[in-house]
Write a protein that holds these residues in place. Structure first.
Motif, PDB file in Angstrom:
ATOM      1  N   ASP A   1     -34.010  -7.556   5.947  1.00  0.00           N
ATOM      2  CA  ASP A   1     -35.147  -8.194   6.599  1.00  0.00           C
ATOM      3  C   ASP A   1     -36.395  -7.363   6.308  1.00  0.00           C
ATOM      4  OD1 ASP A   1     -37.080  -9.165   8.305  1.00  0.00           O
ATOM      5  OD2 ASP A   1     -35.793  -9.215  10.080  1.00  0.00           O
ATOM      6  N   LEU A   2     -37.263  -7.842   5.419  1.00  0.00           N
ATOM      7  CA  LEU A   2     -38.427  -7.069   5.001  1.00  0.00           C
ATOM      8  C   LEU A   2     -39.461  -6.914   6.111  1.00  0.00           C
ATOM      9  CD1 LEU A   2     -39.053  -8.158   1.314  1.00  0.00           C
ATOM     10  CD2 LEU A   2     -37.874  -6.138   2.176  1.00  0.00           C
ATOM     11  N   ALA A   3     -39.540  -7.856   7.020  1.00  0.00           N
ATOM     12  CA  ALA A   3     -40.455  -7.690   8.151  1.00  0.00           C
ATOM     13  C   ALA A   3     -40.037  -6.486   8.990  1.00  0.00           C
ATOM     14  CB  ALA A   3     -40.482  -8.960   9.000  1.00  0.00           C
ATOM     15  N   ALA A   4     -38.730  -6.306   9.173  1.00  0.00           N
ATOM     16  CA  ALA A   4     -38.239  -5.145   9.903  1.00  0.00           C
ATOM     17  C   ALA A   4     -38.463  -3.863   9.109  1.00  0.00           C
ATOM     18  CB  ALA A   4     -36.758  -5.316  10.229  1.00  0.00           C
ATOM     19  N   VAL A   5     -38.292  -3.926   7.786  1.00  0.00           N
ATOM     20  CA  VAL A   5     -38.563  -2.758   6.939  1.00  0.00           C
ATOM     21  C   VAL A   5     -40.002  -2.289   7.126  1.00  0.00           C
ATOM     22  CG1 VAL A   5     -38.858  -2.009   4.538  1.00  0.00           C
ATOM     23  CG2 VAL A   5     -36.791  -3.249   5.223  1.00  0.00           C
ATOM     24  N   ASP A   6     -40.938  -3.220   7.025  1.00  0.00           N
ATOM     25  CA  ASP A   6     -42.354  -2.856   7.161  1.00  0.00           C
ATOM     26  C   ASP A   6     -42.665  -2.336   8.560  1.00  0.00           C
ATOM     27  OD1 ASP A   6     -42.693  -3.642   4.545  1.00  0.00           O
ATOM     28  OD2 ASP A   6     -43.549  -5.599   5.045  1.00  0.00           O
ATOM     29  N   HIS A   7     -42.060  -2.940   9.572  1.00  0.00           N
ATOM     30  CA  HIS A   7     -42.236  -2.465  10.953  1.00  0.00           C
ATOM     31  C   HIS A   7     -41.752  -1.026  11.082  1.00  0.00           C
ATOM     32  CE1 HIS A   7     -41.950  -2.474  15.388  1.00  0.00           C
ATOM     33  NE2 HIS A   7     -40.816  -1.810  15.178  1.00  0.00           N
TER      34      HIS A   7
ATOM     35  N   ILE B   1     -31.763 -15.312  11.456  1.00  0.00           N
ATOM     36  CA  ILE B   1     -31.496 -14.860  10.087  1.00  0.00           C
ATOM     37  C   ILE B   1     -30.545 -15.819   9.392  1.00  0.00           C
ATOM     38  CG2 ILE B   1     -30.375 -13.029   8.745  1.00  0.00           C
ATOM     39  CD1 ILE B   1     -31.538 -11.023  10.744  1.00  0.00           C
ATOM     40  N   LEU B   2     -29.498 -16.231  10.081  1.00  0.00           N
ATOM     41  CA  LEU B   2     -28.567 -17.184   9.479  1.00  0.00           C
ATOM     42  C   LEU B   2     -29.261 -18.503   9.182  1.00  0.00           C
ATOM     43  CD1 LEU B   2     -25.310 -16.532  11.528  1.00  0.00           C
ATOM     44  CD2 LEU B   2     -25.766 -15.922   9.149  1.00  0.00           C
TER      45      LEU B   2
ATOM     46  N   LEU C   1     -29.984  -9.719  -0.696  1.00  0.00           N
ATOM     47  CA  LEU C   1     -30.922 -10.800  -0.396  1.00  0.00           C
ATOM     48  C   LEU C   1     -32.038 -10.245   0.472  1.00  0.00           C
ATOM     49  CD1 LEU C   1     -28.801 -13.988   0.426  1.00  0.00           C
ATOM     50  CD2 LEU C   1     -30.454 -13.722  -1.425  1.00  0.00           C
ATOM     51  N   LEU C   2     -33.271 -10.513   0.073  1.00  0.00           N
ATOM     52  CA  LEU C   2     -34.435 -10.093   0.831  1.00  0.00           C
ATOM     53  C   LEU C   2     -34.997 -11.271   1.601  1.00  0.00           C
ATOM     54  CD1 LEU C   2     -36.307  -7.986  -1.885  1.00  0.00           C
ATOM     55  CD2 LEU C   2     -34.667  -7.167  -0.175  1.00  0.00           C
TER      56      LEU C   2
ATOM     57  N   ASP D   1     -29.614   1.972  11.540  1.00  0.00           N
ATOM     58  CA  ASP D   1     -28.192   1.689  11.681  1.00  0.00           C
ATOM     59  C   ASP D   1     -27.742   2.162  13.058  1.00  0.00           C
ATOM     60  OD1 ASP D   1     -27.980   4.471  11.442  1.00  0.00           O
ATOM     61  OD2 ASP D   1     -27.117   4.422   9.433  1.00  0.00           O
ATOM     62  N   LEU D   2     -26.456   2.013  13.354  1.00  0.00           N
ATOM     63  CA  LEU D   2     -25.965   2.362  14.682  1.00  0.00           C
ATOM     64  C   LEU D   2     -26.005   3.862  14.930  1.00  0.00           C
ATOM     65  CD1 LEU D   2     -22.871  -0.018  14.952  1.00  0.00           C
ATOM     66  CD2 LEU D   2     -25.202  -0.380  15.799  1.00  0.00           C
ATOM     67  N   ARG D   3     -25.820   4.677  13.885  1.00  0.00           N
ATOM     68  CA  ARG D   3     -25.835   6.129  14.033  1.00  0.00           C
ATOM     69  C   ARG D   3     -27.228   6.646  14.402  1.00  0.00           C
ATOM     70  NH1 ARG D   3     -24.647   9.043   9.138  1.00  0.00           N
ATOM     71  NH2 ARG D   3     -23.998  10.809  10.407  1.00  0.00           N
ATOM     72  N   SER D   4     -28.248   5.854  14.160  1.00  0.00           N
ATOM     73  CA  SER D   4     -29.633   6.288  14.362  1.00  0.00           C
ATOM     74  C   SER D   4     -30.177   5.865  15.720  1.00  0.00           C
ATOM     75  CB  SER D   4     -30.519   5.719  13.250  1.00  0.00           C
ATOM     76  OG  SER D   4     -30.002   6.023  11.986  1.00  0.00           O
ATOM     77  N   GLU D   5     -29.318   5.755  16.699  1.00  0.00           N
ATOM     78  CA  GLU D   5     -29.719   5.216  17.999  1.00  0.00           C
ATOM     79  C   GLU D   5     -30.870   5.992  18.619  1.00  0.00           C
ATOM     80  OE1 GLU D   5     -27.729   4.127  22.367  1.00  0.00           O
ATOM     81  OE2 GLU D   5     -26.564   5.191  20.833  1.00  0.00           O
ATOM     82  N   SER D   6     -30.814   7.332  18.572  1.00  0.00           N
ATOM     83  CA  SER D   6     -31.872   8.136  19.198  1.00  0.00           C
ATOM     84  C   SER D   6     -33.201   7.933  18.493  1.00  0.00           C
ATOM     85  CB  SER D   6     -31.485   9.613  19.188  1.00  0.00           C
ATOM     86  OG  SER D   6     -30.327   9.836  19.975  1.00  0.00           O
ATOM     87  N   ALA D   7     -33.181   7.959  17.150  1.00  0.00           N
ATOM     88  CA  ALA D   7     -34.415   7.742  16.391  1.00  0.00           C
ATOM     89  C   ALA D   7     -34.933   6.327  16.596  1.00  0.00           C
ATOM     90  CB  ALA D   7     -34.173   8.006  14.906  1.00  0.00           C
ATOM     91  N   ALA D   8     -34.022   5.367  16.633  1.00  0.00           N
ATOM     92  CA  ALA D   8     -34.437   3.975  16.813  1.00  0.00           C
ATOM     93  C   ALA D   8     -35.105   3.771  18.166  1.00  0.00           C
ATOM     94  CB  ALA D   8     -33.230   3.048  16.670  1.00  0.00           C
ATOM     95  N   ALA D   9     -34.560   4.425  19.196  1.00  0.00           N
ATOM     96  CA  ALA D   9     -35.149   4.284  20.527  1.00  0.00           C
ATOM     97  C   ALA D   9     -36.522   4.941  20.590  1.00  0.00           C
ATOM     98  CB  ALA D   9     -34.210   4.900  21.564  1.00  0.00           C
ATOM     99  N   LEU D  10     -36.655   6.130  19.978  1.00  0.00           N
ATOM    100  CA  LEU D  10     -37.930   6.837  20.004  1.00  0.00           C
ATOM    101  C   LEU D  10     -39.019   6.051  19.275  1.00  0.00           C
ATOM    102  CD1 LEU D  10     -39.558   9.532  20.510  1.00  0.00           C
ATOM    103  CD2 LEU D  10     -38.867  10.147  18.193  1.00  0.00           C
ATOM    104  N   LEU D  11     -38.683   5.508  18.110  1.00  0.00           N
ATOM    105  CA  LEU D  11     -39.676   4.868  17.256  1.00  0.00           C
ATOM    106  C   LEU D  11     -39.807   3.369  17.494  1.00  0.00           C
ATOM    107  CD1 LEU D  11     -38.721   6.630  13.898  1.00  0.00           C
ATOM    108  CD2 LEU D  11     -40.640   7.191  15.386  1.00  0.00           C
ATOM    109  N   GLY D  12     -38.853   2.785  18.201  1.00  0.00           N
ATOM    110  CA  GLY D  12     -38.857   1.330  18.339  1.00  0.00           C
ATOM    111  C   GLY D  12     -38.471   0.636  17.049  1.00  0.00           C
ATOM    112  N   LEU D  13     -37.468   1.178  16.360  1.00  0.00           N
ATOM    113  CA  LEU D  13     -37.054   0.608  15.079  1.00  0.00           C
ATOM    114  C   LEU D  13     -36.370  -0.741  15.289  1.00  0.00           C
ATOM    115  CD1 LEU D  13     -35.496   3.728  13.298  1.00  0.00           C
ATOM    116  CD2 LEU D  13     -37.849   2.865  13.154  1.00  0.00           C
ATOM    117  N   ARG D  14     -36.473  -1.564  14.257  1.00  0.00           N
ATOM    118  CA  ARG D  14     -35.745  -2.826  14.217  1.00  0.00           C
ATOM    119  C   ARG D  14     -34.671  -2.732  13.143  1.00  0.00           C
ATOM    120  NH1 ARG D  14     -41.038  -6.855  14.001  1.00  0.00           N
ATOM    121  NH2 ARG D  14     -41.906  -6.290  16.060  1.00  0.00           N
ATOM    122  N   GLN D  15     -33.534  -3.334  13.410  1.00  0.00           N
ATOM    123  CA  GLN D  15     -32.479  -3.331  12.400  1.00  0.00           C
ATOM    124  C   GLN D  15     -32.913  -4.187  11.216  1.00  0.00           C
ATOM    125  OE1 GLN D  15     -29.840  -1.428  12.375  1.00  0.00           O
ATOM    126  NE2 GLN D  15     -29.345  -2.180  10.330  1.00  0.00           N
ATOM    127  N   ALA D  16     -32.890  -3.578  10.014  1.00  0.00           N
ATOM    128  CA  ALA D  16     -33.362  -4.277   8.817  1.00  0.00           C
ATOM    129  C   ALA D  16     -32.243  -4.641   7.863  1.00  0.00           C
ATOM    130  CB  ALA D  16     -34.396  -3.426   8.084  1.00  0.00           C
TER     131      ALA D  16
END
Length: 402
Positions: free
Chosen positions: A31-37, A12-13, A373-374, A273-288
């Protein structure tokens, strides 16, 4: 070898590289790729045991745009076939209506203003809707007396206003308990200018693991829906669940099988975000969503960044963020413009170095910025407005009173 978090931060940098010399910090980076994911991941979960039914996924999700606050990000939902959403502020409502008008999609937009309105705000919401009559806007009643008052306020308007009843399922923040609404069914049947279209039951007081308590709350909501159904012939919409409880709602048999349309409303899952750890693990979310900050002070075992409580997760205690490329640095309590980090192991970044932060709470972080920035795959970064951040001074543009 750097871990995957460090490698992603470095990538990203690198994408931001040409802009870094002129880029002020702190800066919000999306990160729009992560948003769409992430959007695709939520839609898959909403489809459940019908993975080939693409419409089912979009039909069960009414995301809360308090997280996004940007037309550019809302348009990612629309592009994925998600036309319904909910919001909390008039700024968010205006952003949605104006973006839909720009895209010539007002007739497909369906917004639930999920916040109880006092009389002046009620008339402001009606005025916004009147400028975009092809869109659907639903309002929220806090209790039976509030619903009757809104019916009086609506006199003289064009056509009935769609109204959802705010049901307090135990959070004790807004709304009325199911028993209060049930006792008022006869009064609700007398409403002349409002049409009851659904029940809004937000169980935000429940943690991800409290599935038994969630099931009891959903049963109470379904019982109320059966009692209210006699008021209007159309099927009710039942709206539940933010990021920390949606999975239990999607699996609840009565919500799934009743004569109503059930929809969940998590919005944080789009950015994570960090608070969404359980949802992120279940869904396979990416930090956007990331906050880019720079080192402004450097000591023996401490560095300080230019990203204090006015830059990231102001409502969260320390550590209110994570540095994916610098796991040996622990964020301490921020002040307004400073975030000190304690070194537990590893090297320290140089003075002036750019680093990326992952917020503990992304909703309150996004609200601090006027633009972001997108990052688009295969393209250079672009700027986008955070059009609904902060709070307006007047309902509409006007001169201040003398």
């Amino acid at each position: 070898m750097p871990g995957p978090d460090a490698a992603r931060a470095a990538a990203i940098l690198a994408d931001l590289g040409p802009l870094l010399p002129g880029l002020a910090s702190p800066a919000l980076v999306i990160d729009l790729a992560a948003v769409d994911h992430n959007i695709a991941a939520v839609l898959r979960r909403c489809r459940g045991d019908q993975p080939d039914d693409l419409d089912r996924g979009a039909d069960r999700w009414r995301p809360h745009v308090k997280t996004l606050k940007s037309a550019a990000l809302v348009r990612r939902l629309w592009a994925a076939g998600v036309p319904r959403c909910k919001c909390a502020t008039l700024d968010e409502l205006q952003l949605l209506l104006e973006a839909a008008a720009e895209d010539d999609r007002e007739d497909s937009l369906d917004v639930l203003l999920a916040y109880p309105l006092h009389e002046a705000a009620f008339h402001a919401a009606r005025r916004l809707h009147a400028a975009h009559p092809a869109a659907r806007v639903q309002l929220l009643a806090d209790g039976p007396e509030h619903a009757l008052a809104m019916d009086r306020w609506a006199r003289g308007g064009a056509g009935p206003i769609d109204l959802q009843l705010d049901v307090d399922l135990g959070m004790a923040r807004t709304g009325s308990p199911p028993s209060v609404w049930r006792d008022a069914v006869a009064d609700l049947a007398t409403l002349s200018h409002l049409r009851i279209t659904g029940l809004h039951g937000y169980e935000g007081h429940l943690a991800w693991s409290q599935t038994r308590e969630a099931a009891a709350a959903y049963d109470a909501l379904c019982d109320l829906a059966e009692a209210v159904a006699c008021i209007d012939k159309g099927p009710l919409e039942l709206v539940t669940s933010g990021t920390h409880s949606f999975s239990a709602a999607l699996d609840h048999p009565r919500l799934n099988g009743g004569p109503w349309h059930h929809r969940i409303s998590p919005g944080t899952v789009v950015l994570s975000d960090l608070r969404s750890e359980s949802a992120a693990a279940l869904l396979g979310l990416r930090q956007a969503a990331f906050v880019l900050a720079r080192v402004v002070s450097r000591g023996r075992d401490r560095v300080t960044l230019d990203a204090g409580s006015k830059a990231i997760a102001p409502d969260r205690p320390a550590p209110n963020c994570h540095l994916p490329a610098w796991p040996g640095l622990v964020p301490l309590s921020p002040s307004e413009e400073h975030l000190p980090l304690r070194r537990e192991h590893g090297a320290l970044p140089d003075h002036g170095a750019a680093v990326l932060l992952v917020p503990d709470h992304v909703c309150t972080t996004v609200n601090l910025y006027r633009e972001c920035l997108l990052l688009r795959p295969g393209e250079g970064p672009t700027r986008a407005a955070i059009g609904a951040s902060g709070h307006r001074l007047f309902f509409f543009a006007q001169d201040p009173p003398a």
